[in-house]
Design a protein around this motif. Structure first.
Motif, PDB file in Angstrom:
ATOM      1  N   UNK A 276     130.364 104.149  32.569  1.00  0.00           N
ATOM      2  CA  UNK A 276     129.590 105.139  31.913  1.00  0.00           C
ATOM      3  C   UNK A 276     128.182 104.558  31.903  1.00  0.00           C
ATOM      4  N   UNK A 277     127.007 105.311  31.433  1.00  0.00           N
ATOM      5  CA  UNK A 277     125.653 105.009  31.503  1.00  0.00           C
ATOM      6  C   UNK A 277     125.610 103.432  31.033  1.00  0.00           C
ATOM      7  N   UNK A 278     126.305 103.021  30.081  1.00  0.00           N
ATOM      8  CA  UNK A 278     126.310 101.792  29.500  1.00  0.00           C
ATOM      9  C   UNK A 278     127.369 100.493  29.792  1.00  0.00           C
ATOM     10  N   UNK A 279     128.096 101.064  30.418  1.00  0.00           N
ATOM     11  CA  UNK A 279     129.457  99.905  30.960  1.00  0.00           C
ATOM     12  C   UNK A 279     129.510 100.194  32.371  1.00  0.00           C
ATOM     13  N   UNK A 280     129.657  98.858  33.011  1.00  0.00           N
ATOM     14  CA  UNK A 280     129.675  98.685  34.467  1.00  0.00           C
ATOM     15  C   UNK A 280     130.727  97.592  34.747  1.00  0.00           C
ATOM     16  N   UNK A 281     131.505  97.892  35.842  1.00  0.00           N
ATOM     17  CA  UNK A 281     132.545  97.106  36.429  1.00  0.00           C
ATOM     18  C   UNK A 281     131.986  96.350  37.749  1.00  0.00           C
ATOM     19  N   UNK A 282     131.916  94.994  37.676  1.00  0.00           N
ATOM     20  CA  UNK A 282     131.308  94.355  38.952  1.00  0.00           C
ATOM     21  C   UNK A 282     132.552  93.668  39.848  1.00  0.00           C
ATOM     22  N   UNK A 308     135.684  87.476  42.062  1.00  0.00           N
ATOM     23  CA  UNK A 308     135.467  87.524  40.389  1.00  0.00           C
ATOM     24  C   UNK A 308     135.036  89.027  40.374  1.00  0.00           C
ATOM     25  N   UNK A 309     135.571  89.454  39.091  1.00  0.00           N
ATOM     26  CA  UNK A 309     135.306  90.768  38.379  1.00  0.00           C
ATOM     27  C   UNK A 309     134.644  90.360  37.129  1.00  0.00           C
ATOM     28  N   UNK A 310     133.755  91.413  36.733  1.00  0.00           N
ATOM     29  CA  UNK A 310     133.208  91.382  35.284  1.00  0.00           C
ATOM     30  C   UNK A 310     132.746  92.641  34.752  1.00  0.00           C
ATOM     31  N   UNK A 311     132.930  92.541  33.345  1.00  0.00           N
ATOM     32  CA  UNK A 311     132.746  94.061  32.929  1.00  0.00           C
ATOM     33  C   UNK A 311     131.367  93.680  31.783  1.00  0.00           C
ATOM     34  N   UNK A 312     130.281  94.767  32.089  1.00  0.00           N
ATOM     35  CA  UNK A 312     129.229  94.435  31.368  1.00  0.00           C
ATOM     36  C   UNK A 312     128.956  95.780  30.679  1.00  0.00           C
ATOM     37  N   UNK A 313     128.412  95.449  29.260  1.00  0.00           N
ATOM     38  CA  UNK A 313     128.016  96.448  28.227  1.00  0.00           C
ATOM     39  C   UNK A 313     126.436  96.271  28.338  1.00  0.00           C
ATOM     40  N   UNK A 314     125.596  97.541  28.458  1.00  0.00           N
ATOM     41  CA  UNK A 314     124.427  97.308  28.574  1.00  0.00           C
ATOM     42  C   UNK A 314     123.884  98.251  27.155  1.00  0.00           C
ATOM     43  N   UNK A 315     123.464  97.392  26.242  1.00  0.00           N
ATOM     44  CA  UNK A 315     122.964  97.948  24.808  1.00  0.00           C
ATOM     45  C   UNK A 315     121.583  98.782  25.186  1.00  0.00           C
ATOM     46  N   UNK A 316     120.885  98.225  26.342  1.00  0.00           N
ATOM     47  CA  UNK A 316     119.336  98.803  26.529  1.00  0.00           C
ATOM     48  C   UNK A 316     119.252  98.536  28.019  1.00  0.00           C
ATOM     49  N   UNK A 321     125.408  92.455  28.194  1.00  0.00           N
ATOM     50  CA  UNK A 321     126.505  91.299  27.808  1.00  0.00           C
ATOM     51  C   UNK A 321     127.714  91.612  28.794  1.00  0.00           C
ATOM     52  N   UNK A 322     128.321  90.490  29.386  1.00  0.00           N
ATOM     53  CA  UNK A 322     129.583  90.468  30.085  1.00  0.00           C
ATOM     54  C   UNK A 322     130.681  89.641  30.035  1.00  0.00           C
ATOM     55  N   UNK A 323     131.865  89.856  30.161  1.00  0.00           N
ATOM     56  CA  UNK A 323     132.943  88.980  30.283  1.00  0.00           C
ATOM     57  C   UNK A 323     133.200  88.803  31.869  1.00  0.00           C
ATOM     58  N   UNK A 324     133.826  87.843  32.312  1.00  0.00           N
ATOM     59  CA  UNK A 324     134.329  87.857  33.788  1.00  0.00           C
ATOM     60  C   UNK A 324     135.613  86.962  33.743  1.00  0.00           C
ATOM     61  N   UNK A 325     136.261  87.256  34.938  1.00  0.00           N
ATOM     62  CA  UNK A 325     137.195  86.366  35.224  1.00  0.00           C
ATOM     63  C   UNK A 325     137.592  86.454  36.789  1.00  0.00           C
TER      64      UNK A 325
END
Length: 510
Positions: A276-282, A308-316, A321-325
Motif C-alpha cells: 500500500x502507499x504506507x506498507x512496504x515489504x523488502x 532477510x525480509x522486513x515489513x515497513x509501515x510509513x506513517x509519513x 517502522x519495520x520488523x525483520x526476520x
C-alpha cells in the motif's frame, strides 16, 4: 569506582529531551524554494581483493570496500573497511580505515593510481592468536597500479600493495585486484538544507536512499563455539535505490550483549514490494564477512550469507517502522542463525522525499577525526589511553536537531588485545547554521556498544567553517558503561574522557 547505573540517573534528562524534541521538531522544517545552487558531486565506489601470506600460519584474504569522494581532477579521499572471505580461519577480523587516493588518466581509458590507507582493527582464529595476527591493531597500506575504465564508468585494475600491522605477522607485499564504479549525484550547499526545489526542476542522481537503524537478535542454531548465547546486535544499513523497487545496500552490524563486539559487514541487493502507499515489504540478500573469533562463534574464514525480509509501515514521508526476520549462515564454518529485529528507517532523499511542490533538500555532515579516550578506568583501575579512528554521520531533522551515528576503531591495544571499537547512535541539538555562521556548536547524547557491552556518551563540540563544504570539527565528552540489566560485564565497568578533532564535509541532498 562507584557502580554507574546510567539507565536510572538520566531518566529525567531523557524525558526532558524528548519533550523538547517534540516541541522543536516541527519548527522551521521547510523553507521557500528560492535560489538553490546545485552542483554535481562525484566519487568512486571501490572493491579490492588481496591474499596475504603469513609466516607459520594459513594465509588470510581481505576484501576491501570503500567510498572515495573526488576532491579535484585526480585526488580522492574516503572511508572503507577490510574483512576476510574464504582463506584461513579468521572470521570476525575487521578494520575501519581512511584512504587518500590519486588517479591520473594516461591514454583513453588507461589510468595509473596510487594511494595510502591508515586505520585500525584486528581479529584472529582465537582471542589469544589475535595478538600475533593483528599486533596492536594499527595498520597502513600503500599501493600503486594500473586500471582501465570502460564506457559504463566501471573500471578494473591491479595494484602492487604493501600492508603492515604494527607488531604483527601481517607485514607483506602482494598484488591486489580492484573494481571501481564512478558515481555522480546532485548536491547543494549545507546552508540550503530545508529548501524546496520545484517539482519541474530536473535533478541528476536523485534516487532514493534509506538509512536503517536496527536492534537485531541472532538466535544460534546448534552452536559449536564456546559462546552459545543469543547475540543482541545493533545494525546500520545504507540502501541506494536503482529504481522504484530495486536497491543495493551495505550493512554493518555489531554485538552489544551475548557477544559484545561481534561484527559483520555485508553488501548486497534487494527488492521492495509496495503493498500500500504506507506498507512496504523488502526482500534482500547480503554476502559479506563477520564473526568474532571462530573458537567463540564458528564463522570459519568469515564468509557470511544473509537473506532477510522486513515489513515497513510509513506513517509519513521520512520515517518508517519495520520488523525483520532472516537466516544468517557461515558457509565455511558451522554458525547458523535465525534473526529477528525491529528497525527505524530514515528516508534520506529521492522519490519518497517530496511534496506536491517538489523536493526538500536535507542536510548532512560527515566527520572524520582521530579520537582519544583519556583517563581510562576499567573496574576502577587505570588503563593507558585508547586511540581511535572515528567517523560520524549527522542527518539534520530540522535546523536545530539531528540524528547521529558514530563508528570508531582503535589503532592501539585495549587490555593487551587489538580490535577495540565502538558503534553509537543518538540525537543532537545545535544552533542554526547560516552562510555567515563561522561556529556551529552542538550537544549530543549517544548510546551504543564497545567491546564489553552497552555504553552511554554525552558530548559537546563545535564546527568552524573553512569553506562552504569543509569545516574544522572538535568534540569532547564522557563515555561510561551502562551497568544495569546485564548490559555490561560486571568485572569491567568502563569510563573515559573522550577528545577528538578533525574535518567535516557538509552538504545537502534532494
Amino acid at each position: 569506582m562507584p557502580n554507574l547505573q546510567l539507565f536510572h540517573v538520566p531518566d529525567r534528562l531523557y524525558k526532558a529531551l524528548l519533550l523538547l524534541f517534540a516541541f522543536l521538531l516541527p519548527v522551521e522544517t521547510l523553507r521557500a524554494s528560492q535560489d538553490v545552487q546545485t552542483y554535481t558531486s562525484q566519487g568512486l565506489v571501490v572493491a579490492d581483493y588481496q591474499v596475504i601470506d603469513l609466516p607459520g600460519s594459513d594465509a588470510i584474504d581481505l576484501l576491501g570496500l570503500r567510498y572515495l569522494l573526488q576532491l579535484n581532477d585526480w585526488l580522492y579521499f574516503g572511508l572503507g573497511a577490510h574483512a576476510p572471505l574464504v582463506r584461513g580461519d579468521y572470521g570476525g577480523f575487521m578494520t575501519l580505515d581512511a584512504t587518500l587516493h590519486a588517479q591520473y588518466n594516461l591514454y583513453e581509458g588507461l589510468f595509473i593510481d596510487a594511494g595510502a590507507t591508515v586505520g585500525g582493527g584486528g581479529g584472529g582464529s582465537s582471542i589469544a592468536q589475535s595478538k600475533e595476527l593483528s599486533g596492536s591493531g594499527g595498520f597502513g597500506i600503500g599501493y600503486i597500479g594500473l586500471g582501465y575504465e570502460f564506457d559504463d564508468h566501471v573500471s578494473v585494475g591491479v595494484n602492487y600493495a604493501y600492508i603492515k600491522f604494527e607488531d604483527s605477522q601481517i607485514d607483506s607485499s602482494q598484488v591486489n585486484f580492484f573494481v571501481e564504479k564512478a558515481v555522480d549525484y546532485t548536491a547543494a550547499s549545507y546552508a540550503d538544507a530545508g529548501k524546496i526545489v520545484p517539482a519541474l526542476v530536473k535533478l541528476l542522481g536523485t534516487k532514493e536512499h534509506i538509512l536503517t537503524f536496527e536492534m537485531n537478535n541472532l538466535f544460534q542454531i546448534d552452536p559449536t563455539g564456546s559462546n552459545t548465547k543469543t547475540v543482541n546486535t545493533i545494525a546500520l544499513q545504507f540502501s541506494h535505490f536503482l529504481d522504484d523497487a530495486n536497491y543495493l545496500f551495505v550493512e554493518a552490524e555489531i554485538g552489544y550483549k551475548g557477544l559484545p563486539l561481534y561484527n559483520q559487514i555485508l553488501p548486497g541487493a534487494g527488492h521492495r514490494f509496495s503493498l500500500t502507499p504506507h506498507v512496504h515489504l523488502y526482500g534482500q540478500v547480503g554476502i559479506g564477512s563477520g564473526g568474532y573469533s571462530p573458537d567463540l562463534i564458528d564463522t570459519g574464514s568469515g564468509l557470511l550469507v544473509y537473506p532477510k525480509a522486513s515489513l515497513e509501515y510509513l506513517p509519513g514521508d521520512d520515517f518508517g517502522l519495520a520488523l525483520s526476520g532472516g537466516y544468517l549462515a557461515a558457509p565455511t564454518g558451522t554458525s547458523r542463525n535465525y534473526t529477528l529485529g525491529a528497525a527505524l528507517n530514515y528516508h534520506l532523499s529521492g522519490a519518497k522525499n517530496g511534496t506536491a511542490g517538489g523536493r526538500t533538500f536535507k542536510g548532512f555532515r560527515l566527520s572524520v577525526f582521530p579520537q582519544s579516550e583519556l583517563n581510562v578506568k576499567v573496574d576502577g583501575a587505570s588503563h593507558h589511553d585508547v586511540h581511535m579512528l572515528s567517523t560520524q554521520l549527522d542527518a539534520l531533522l530540522n535546523p536545530h536537531w539531528y540524528f547521529a551515528t558514530q563508528v570508531s576503531v582503535a589503532y592501539n591495544d585495549y587490555l593487551g588485545y587489538p580490535g577495540y571499537g565502538e558503534i553509537l547512535a543518538g540525537i543532537g541539538i545545535q544552533n542554526r547554521y547560516t552562510p555567515s555562521t563561522r561556529f556551529q556548536s552542538f550537544f549530543q547524547l549517544l548510546l551504543g556498544t564497545n567491546v564489553d557491552g552497552v555504553v552511554f556518551k554525552p558530548s559537546v563540540g563545535t564546527t568552524y567553517t573553512l569553506t562552504d563544504s569543509i569545516a574544522f570539527y572538535a568534540q569532547v565528552g564522557q563515555i561510561m558503561s551502562v551497568n544495569s540489566q546485564d548490559l555490561y560485564r560486571e568485572d569491567r565497568p568502563f569510563s573515559a574522557t573522550s577528545v577528538g578533532a578533525g574535518l567535516t564535509y557538509r552538504f545537502s541532498l534532494p
